[in-house]
Design an enzyme around this catalytic site. Structure first.
Site, PDB file in Angstrom:
ATOM      1  N   LEU A  37     -32.313 -12.381   1.369  1.00 23.03           N
ATOM      2  CA  LEU A  37     -31.331 -13.397   0.981  1.00 23.03           C
ATOM      3  C   LEU A  37     -30.120 -13.344   1.915  1.00 23.03           C
ATOM      4  O   LEU A  37     -29.837 -12.322   2.521  1.00 23.03           O
ATOM      5  CB  LEU A  37     -30.865 -13.152  -0.460  1.00 23.03           C
ATOM      6  CG  LEU A  37     -31.850 -13.480  -1.583  1.00 23.03           C
ATOM      7  CD1 LEU A  37     -31.257 -13.063  -2.927  1.00 23.03           C
ATOM      8  CD2 LEU A  37     -32.194 -14.968  -1.590  1.00 23.03           C
ATOM      9  N   GLY A  38     -29.392 -14.447   1.999  1.00 20.84           N
ATOM     10  CA  GLY A  38     -28.151 -14.460   2.794  1.00 20.84           C
ATOM     11  C   GLY A  38     -28.037 -15.658   3.713  1.00 20.84           C
ATOM     12  O   GLY A  38     -26.940 -16.029   4.110  1.00 20.84           O
ATOM     13  N   VAL A  40     -28.339 -18.204   7.061  1.00 18.88           N
ATOM     14  CA  VAL A  40     -27.850 -18.057   8.440  1.00 18.88           C
ATOM     15  C   VAL A  40     -26.543 -17.271   8.444  1.00 18.88           C
ATOM     16  O   VAL A  40     -26.331 -16.371   9.261  1.00 18.88           O
ATOM     17  CB  VAL A  40     -27.654 -19.446   9.092  1.00 18.88           C
ATOM     18  CG1 VAL A  40     -26.901 -19.323  10.409  1.00 18.88           C
ATOM     19  CG2 VAL A  40     -29.005 -20.111   9.331  1.00 18.88           C
ATOM     20  N   GLY A 182     -20.812 -25.534  25.592  1.00 20.88           N
ATOM     21  CA  GLY A 182     -20.172 -25.927  24.330  1.00 20.88           C
ATOM     22  C   GLY A 182     -18.958 -25.049  24.033  1.00 20.88           C
ATOM     23  O   GLY A 182     -19.102 -23.848  23.816  1.00 20.88           O
ATOM     24  N   GLY A 183     -17.787 -25.660  24.051  1.00 16.24           N
ATOM     25  CA  GLY A 183     -16.546 -24.917  23.783  1.00 16.24           C
ATOM     26  C   GLY A 183     -16.094 -25.090  22.353  1.00 16.24           C
ATOM     27  O   GLY A 183     -14.926 -25.363  22.090  1.00 16.24           O
ATOM     28  N   GLY A 184     -17.030 -24.935  21.401  1.00 16.38           N
ATOM     29  CA  GLY A 184     -16.704 -25.050  19.969  1.00 16.38           C
ATOM     30  C   GLY A 184     -16.594 -23.671  19.338  1.00 16.38           C
ATOM     31  O   GLY A 184     -16.381 -22.669  20.023  1.00 16.38           O
ATOM     32  N   GLU A 205     -17.630 -27.465  28.744  1.00 15.16           N
ATOM     33  CA  GLU A 205     -17.369 -28.286  27.560  1.00 15.16           C
ATOM     34  C   GLU A 205     -17.305 -29.744  27.999  1.00 15.16           C
ATOM     35  O   GLU A 205     -16.626 -30.069  28.970  1.00 15.16           O
ATOM     36  CB  GLU A 205     -16.057 -27.822  26.911  1.00 15.16           C
ATOM     37  CG  GLU A 205     -15.407 -28.787  25.946  1.00 15.16           C
ATOM     38  CD  GLU A 205     -16.276 -29.163  24.739  1.00 15.16           C
ATOM     39  OE1 GLU A 205     -16.922 -28.283  24.160  1.00 15.16           O
ATOM     40  OE2 GLU A 205     -16.311 -30.368  24.413  1.00 15.16           O
ATOM     41  N   GLY A 272     -23.400 -27.463  18.675  1.00 15.27           N
ATOM     42  CA  GLY A 272     -23.397 -28.035  17.336  1.00 15.27           C
ATOM     43  C   GLY A 272     -24.669 -27.719  16.580  1.00 15.27           C
ATOM     44  O   GLY A 272     -25.589 -27.097  17.111  1.00 15.27           O
ATOM     45  N   HIS A 445       8.527  -9.027   3.732  1.00 16.08           N
ATOM     46  CA  HIS A 445       9.001  -8.782   5.099  1.00 16.08           C
ATOM     47  C   HIS A 445       8.685  -7.349   5.481  1.00 16.08           C
ATOM     48  O   HIS A 445       8.822  -6.465   4.648  1.00 16.08           O
ATOM     49  CB  HIS A 445      10.516  -9.005   5.143  1.00 16.08           C
ATOM     50  CG  HIS A 445      11.105  -8.739   6.491  1.00 16.08           C
ATOM     51  ND1 HIS A 445      10.957  -9.607   7.553  1.00 16.08           N
ATOM     52  CD2 HIS A 445      11.850  -7.692   6.953  1.00 16.08           C
ATOM     53  CE1 HIS A 445      11.594  -9.114   8.609  1.00 16.08           C
ATOM     54  NE2 HIS A 445      12.141  -7.957   8.282  1.00 16.08           N
TER      55      HIS A 445
HETATM   56  P1  NAD Z   1     -19.128 -27.169  17.445  1.00 12.10           P
HETATM   57  O1  NAD Z   1     -19.311 -28.542  16.955  1.00 12.10           O
HETATM   58  O2  NAD Z   1     -18.027 -26.335  16.908  1.00 12.10           O
HETATM   59  O3  NAD Z   1     -18.933 -27.189  19.018  1.00 12.10           O
HETATM   60  C1  NAD Z   1     -19.852 -27.755  19.887  1.00 12.10           C
HETATM   61  C2  NAD Z   1     -19.141 -28.054  21.180  1.00 12.10           C
HETATM   62  O4  NAD Z   1     -20.101 -28.400  22.150  1.00 12.10           O
HETATM   63  C3  NAD Z   1     -18.161 -29.215  21.077  1.00 12.10           C
HETATM   64  O5  NAD Z   1     -16.948 -28.811  21.650  1.00 12.10           O
HETATM   65  C4  NAD Z   1     -18.848 -30.328  21.879  1.00 12.10           C
HETATM   66  O6  NAD Z   1     -17.948 -31.204  22.485  1.00 12.10           O
HETATM   67  C5  NAD Z   1     -19.628 -29.522  22.878  1.00 12.10           C
HETATM   68  N1  NAD Z   1     -20.809 -30.165  23.449  1.00 12.10           N
HETATM   69  C6  NAD Z   1     -21.725 -30.934  22.807  1.00 12.10           C
HETATM   70  N2  NAD Z   1     -22.717 -31.314  23.671  1.00 12.10           N
HETATM   71  C7  NAD Z   1     -22.407 -30.761  24.859  1.00 12.10           C
HETATM   72  C8  NAD Z   1     -23.023 -30.790  26.139  1.00 12.10           C
HETATM   73  N3  NAD Z   1     -24.174 -31.435  26.328  1.00 12.10           N
HETATM   74  N4  NAD Z   1     -22.419 -30.130  27.154  1.00 12.10           N
HETATM   75  C9  NAD Z   1     -21.243 -29.466  26.945  1.00 12.10           C
HETATM   76  N5  NAD Z   1     -20.621 -29.403  25.752  1.00 12.10           N
HETATM   77  C10 NAD Z   1     -21.194 -30.040  24.731  1.00 12.10           C
HETATM   78  O7  NAD Z   1     -20.551 -26.466  17.250  1.00 12.10           O
HETATM   79  P2  NAD Z   1     -21.006 -24.941  17.348  1.00 12.10           P
HETATM   80  O8  NAD Z   1     -20.010 -24.116  18.061  1.00 12.10           O
HETATM   81  O9  NAD Z   1     -22.406 -24.987  17.857  1.00 12.10           O
HETATM   82  O10 NAD Z   1     -21.018 -24.521  15.844  1.00 12.10           O
HETATM   83  C11 NAD Z   1     -21.792 -25.254  14.925  1.00 12.10           C
HETATM   84  C12 NAD Z   1     -21.167 -25.269  13.575  1.00 12.10           C
HETATM   85  O11 NAD Z   1     -21.298 -23.991  12.981  1.00 12.10           O
HETATM   86  C13 NAD Z   1     -19.677 -25.563  13.586  1.00 12.10           C
HETATM   87  O12 NAD Z   1     -19.399 -26.928  13.537  1.00 12.10           O
HETATM   88  C14 NAD Z   1     -19.212 -24.857  12.352  1.00 12.10           C
HETATM   89  O13 NAD Z   1     -19.324 -25.748  11.284  1.00 12.10           O
HETATM   90  C15 NAD Z   1     -20.179 -23.718  12.191  1.00 12.10           C
HETATM   91  N6  NAD Z   1     -19.562 -22.459  12.618  1.00 12.10           N
HETATM   92  C16 NAD Z   1     -18.436 -22.048  11.988  1.00 12.10           C
HETATM   93  C17 NAD Z   1     -17.834 -20.871  12.367  1.00 12.10           C
HETATM   94  C18 NAD Z   1     -16.605 -20.431  11.652  1.00 12.10           C
HETATM   95  O14 NAD Z   1     -16.332 -20.930  10.556  1.00 12.10           O
HETATM   96  N7  NAD Z   1     -15.815 -19.531  12.221  1.00 12.10           N
HETATM   97  C19 NAD Z   1     -18.348 -20.127  13.413  1.00 12.10           C
HETATM   98  C20 NAD Z   1     -19.485 -20.572  14.038  1.00 12.10           C
HETATM   99  C21 NAD Z   1     -20.084 -21.745  13.628  1.00 12.10           C
END
Ligand code: NAD
Length: 473
Positions: A37-38, A40, A182-184, A205, A272, A445
C-alpha cells in the site's frame, strides 16, 4: 465477493478513503496491483524523494557551515547505504499501512481491476498472488487510480540512461552529466538531489521560466540558487530529438537559449503527469471523462455513475497527495450521509527544493488572470532575526489581501522550510481571517514563522522590523 465500498488504488487518496469508510462501519476492500500500500506518493514519489532531499539539504547545510568557521571536507557518499536508508523509510510506512488496514479489517486485494459494469469489478491476478474470486461486487466504488508520467515522443528511447521520476528515485548511479527535461516540481526536486550528489545537472524548460504558473517573485531566489548549483538552465527551449549512443544519450535542442546537440550520461524526463483513466473499463459504466482524461465529478466526488466516485490525480488538478486524501474523506463522508463538499479556499502546494517554495489560496499570477484587484503585503526575510541567524536571508513571505475587507486570500513563501510554514496560512485563509487577525496573533520569536505575522503588520503599516509606515491604516 461483495463489499459496500471498493476502492481502486492504495495511494494516499485511496487508503484514506478506505480507512475512514471502515471506521464509519462500512465493509471495504482496496484493490491495487502493487504488492504494497502507499501508491506513487509513498512507494516512488513524495516520501522517497523527501528522504533523498533530506540528505541533499543536510549536505548543503554542512557545506554552508564553512561561513561559521566549521569545515568537514568533501562528503564521501555510499549510494548503497543511501538507497537502503530511503527504502527503510518506505518499508516502515508501507508496513504501517498494512497494519492499519488489518486492524480495520479492510481487505487488501492485489490485482488489476476493471469495471465489468457499474457495480462489478473484474479482477486480474498480478504476480504470484492468487485470487479468491475474480469478481468484486460493490455498492459504491471510489476510483483513486492516480496518474503516470507523461512521455515525450522525441525522447522515448529503449535505454536505461533515460529515466522518469521512478527510475531516478532508484538512484542507479551518480551520472557525471544529467539532463532534466522539464523545470517543474519533479525536475527541480530531483535536480537538487543529483546536484548535491555531484552530478552536473542541466535543465531544459520549454516555457520562459522555471515552475510555470508559480509567482515570479517566489521563483526568483530559487532560480538564483539553482543557477549556481546547476550546470545550465535553458529556458524557452525544447528537446526535438534524442539518440542512444551507447555510452551517452545525444540530445538535440531547439530554442531561445540552446541550439544543437549535446551528450549526457543520463536524461530525466519530468514534463508532467496524466490521469490513469484508461484501461479501467470505464466505458462499461456511466462515468464521464474530459478531453484531458480526468474523470468528471461533482463537489461530493460523485461521477455521472451513481455507484462510482473518483478522487485524487485521476479526478483533476492539482495532482497532490493531500488533495487526494481530503477528497477521499469528503467522498466517504458524503456516502455516510454527511453534508460535505470539496470546496477548499486554499490547497497548499510545496516545491521541496532549497529554498522551498510554498503557496496556498490565491496567487498573484491567478489574480492577474482573473483580473481580480488584490493588495499585496510582503516581508523580506533579510529583516528576520532567525533568517539572519541561520544564514538564509533570501526568503520572502507575502499575503494577498482583499482590499475592501482586509481578508487574507492567498499566501506565498519562498525560503528555508517554507513548506512547514504554509500550514498557518491555510488555516487563516480557510477560516476567513483578516490581516488584522494575523498581526494581532503573537508569533514566537525568533522563528521564520514570525514572518507571516510580520507580513500582515506590513500591510497595516505597523511592522517595526522594517521601515514601511502607512499613515491611513
Ligand atoms: P510539472 O507540471 O510540475 O512540470 C513539468 C514542466 O515540464 C513544466 O515546467 C513544463 O513547462 C515543462 N515541459 C513540458 N513539456 C516539455 C518539453 N517537451 N520540453 C521541456 N519542458 C517541458 O510536472 P512534473 O514535475 O512532472 O510533476 C508532475 C506532477 O506531480 C506535478 O504537477 C505535481 O502535481 C506532482 N508533484 C508534486 C510534488 C510536490 O508536491 N512537491 C513533487 C513532485 C511532483
Amino acid at each position: 465477493m461483495e463489499v459496500q465500498l471498493a476502492v481502486i488504488g492504495g495511494g494516499p487518496g485511496g487508503y484514506a478513503a478506505a480507512f475512514l469508510a471502515a471506521d464509519l462501519g462500512m465493509r471495504v476492500a482496496i484493490v491495487d496491483a502493487e504488492p504494497r500500500l502507499g501508491g506513487v506518493c509513498l512507494l516512488r514519489g513524495c516520501i522517497p524523494s523527501k528522504a533523498l532531499l533530506h540528505a541533499a539539504k543536510t549536505m548543503a547545510e554542512v557545506e554552508q557551515l564553512a561561513e561559521w568557521g566549521v569545515s568537514f571536507g568533501s562528503p564521501a557518499i555510499d549510494l548503497d547505504v543511501m538507497r537502503a536508508r530511503k527504502q527503510k523509510v518506505v518499508s516502515t510506512l508501507t508496513g504501517g499501512l498494512a497494519q492499519l488496514a488489518k486492524r480495520r479489517k479492510v481487505q487488501v486485494i492485489r490485482a488489476r481491476a476493471m469495471f465489468g459494469d457499474s457495480q462489478t469489478l473484474r479482477l486480474e491476478a498480478v504476480g504470484d498472488s492468487p485470487l479468491e474470486d475474480d469478481r468484486l461486487r460493490f455498492e459504491h466504488c471510489i476510483l483513486a487510480s492516480g496518474s503516470s508520467p507523461t512521455k515525450i515522443p522525441a525522447v522515448d528511447l529503449p535505454t536505461d540512461r533515460l529515466m522518469n521520476s521512478t527510475t531516478a528515485l532508484e538512484l542507479p548511479d551518480v551520472p557525471d552529466s544529467l539532463l532534466i527535461v522539464g523545470g517543474g516540481y519533479i525536475g527541480l526536486e530531483m535536480g537538487t538531489v543529483y546536484a548535491a550528489l555531484g552530478s552536473r545537472v542541466s535543465v531544459v524548460e520549454m516555457t520562459d521560466g522555471l515552475l510555470p504558473g508559480v509567482d515570479r517573485n517566489l521563483v526568483k531566489p530559487l532560480a538564483k540558487k539553482l543557477g549556481a548549483d546547476f550546470e545550465a538552465i535553458w529556458l524557452d527551449t525544447k528537446v526535438t530529438a534524442a539518440a542512444d549512443k551507447g555510452d551517452a544519450v545525444e540530445v538535440t535542442f531547439q530554442g531561445e537559449t540552446k541550439q544543437g546537440t549535446e551528450r549526457f550520461d543520463r536524461v530525466l524526463v519530468a514534463v508532467g503527469r496524466r490521469p490513469n483513466s484508461s484501461g479501467l473499463g470505464l466505458e462499461n459504466t456511466r462515468v464521464e471523462i474530459d478531453a484531458n482524461g480526468f474523470v468528471q465529478t461533482d463537489a461530493r466526488q460523485r461521477t455521472a455513475d451513481e455507484h462510482i466516485l473518483a478522487i485524487g490525480d485521476v479526478a483533476g488538478e492539482p495532482m497532490l497527495a493531500h488533495k487526494a486524501a481530503h477528497q477521499g474523506k469528503v467522498a466517504v463522508a458524503g456516502l455516510a450521509g454527511e453534508p460535505v463538499e470539496f470546496a477548499p479556499l486554499a490547497i497548499p502546494a510545496v516545491v521541496f527544493t532549497d529554498p522551498e517554495i510554498a503557496w496556498a489560496g490565491l496567487t498573484e499570477t491567478q489574480a492577474k488572470v482573473e483580473e481580480r484587484t488584490v493588495e499585496l503585503s510582503q516581508f523580506p526575510w533579510a529583516a528576520s532575526g532567525r533568517a539572519q541567524a541561520v544564514g538564509r536571508t533570501e526568503g520572502l513571505t507575502k499575503w494577498l489581501v482583499e482590499p475592501e475587507t482586509g481578508r487574507l486570500l492567498g499566501c506565498g513563501i519562498v525560503g528555508h522550510g517554507a513548506g512547514e510554514l504554509i500550514g498557518e496560512a491555510v488555516v487563516a485563509i480557510e477560516r476567513g481571517a483578516t490581516v488584522g487577525d494575523l498581526a494581532e496573533a503573537i508569533h514566537p520569536h525568533p522563528t521564520l514563522g514570525e514572518t507571516l505575522g510580520a507580513a500582515a503588520e506590513v500591510y497595516l503599516g505597523r511592522a517595526t522590523d522594517l521601515y514601511k509606515p502607512k499613515r491611513n491604516r
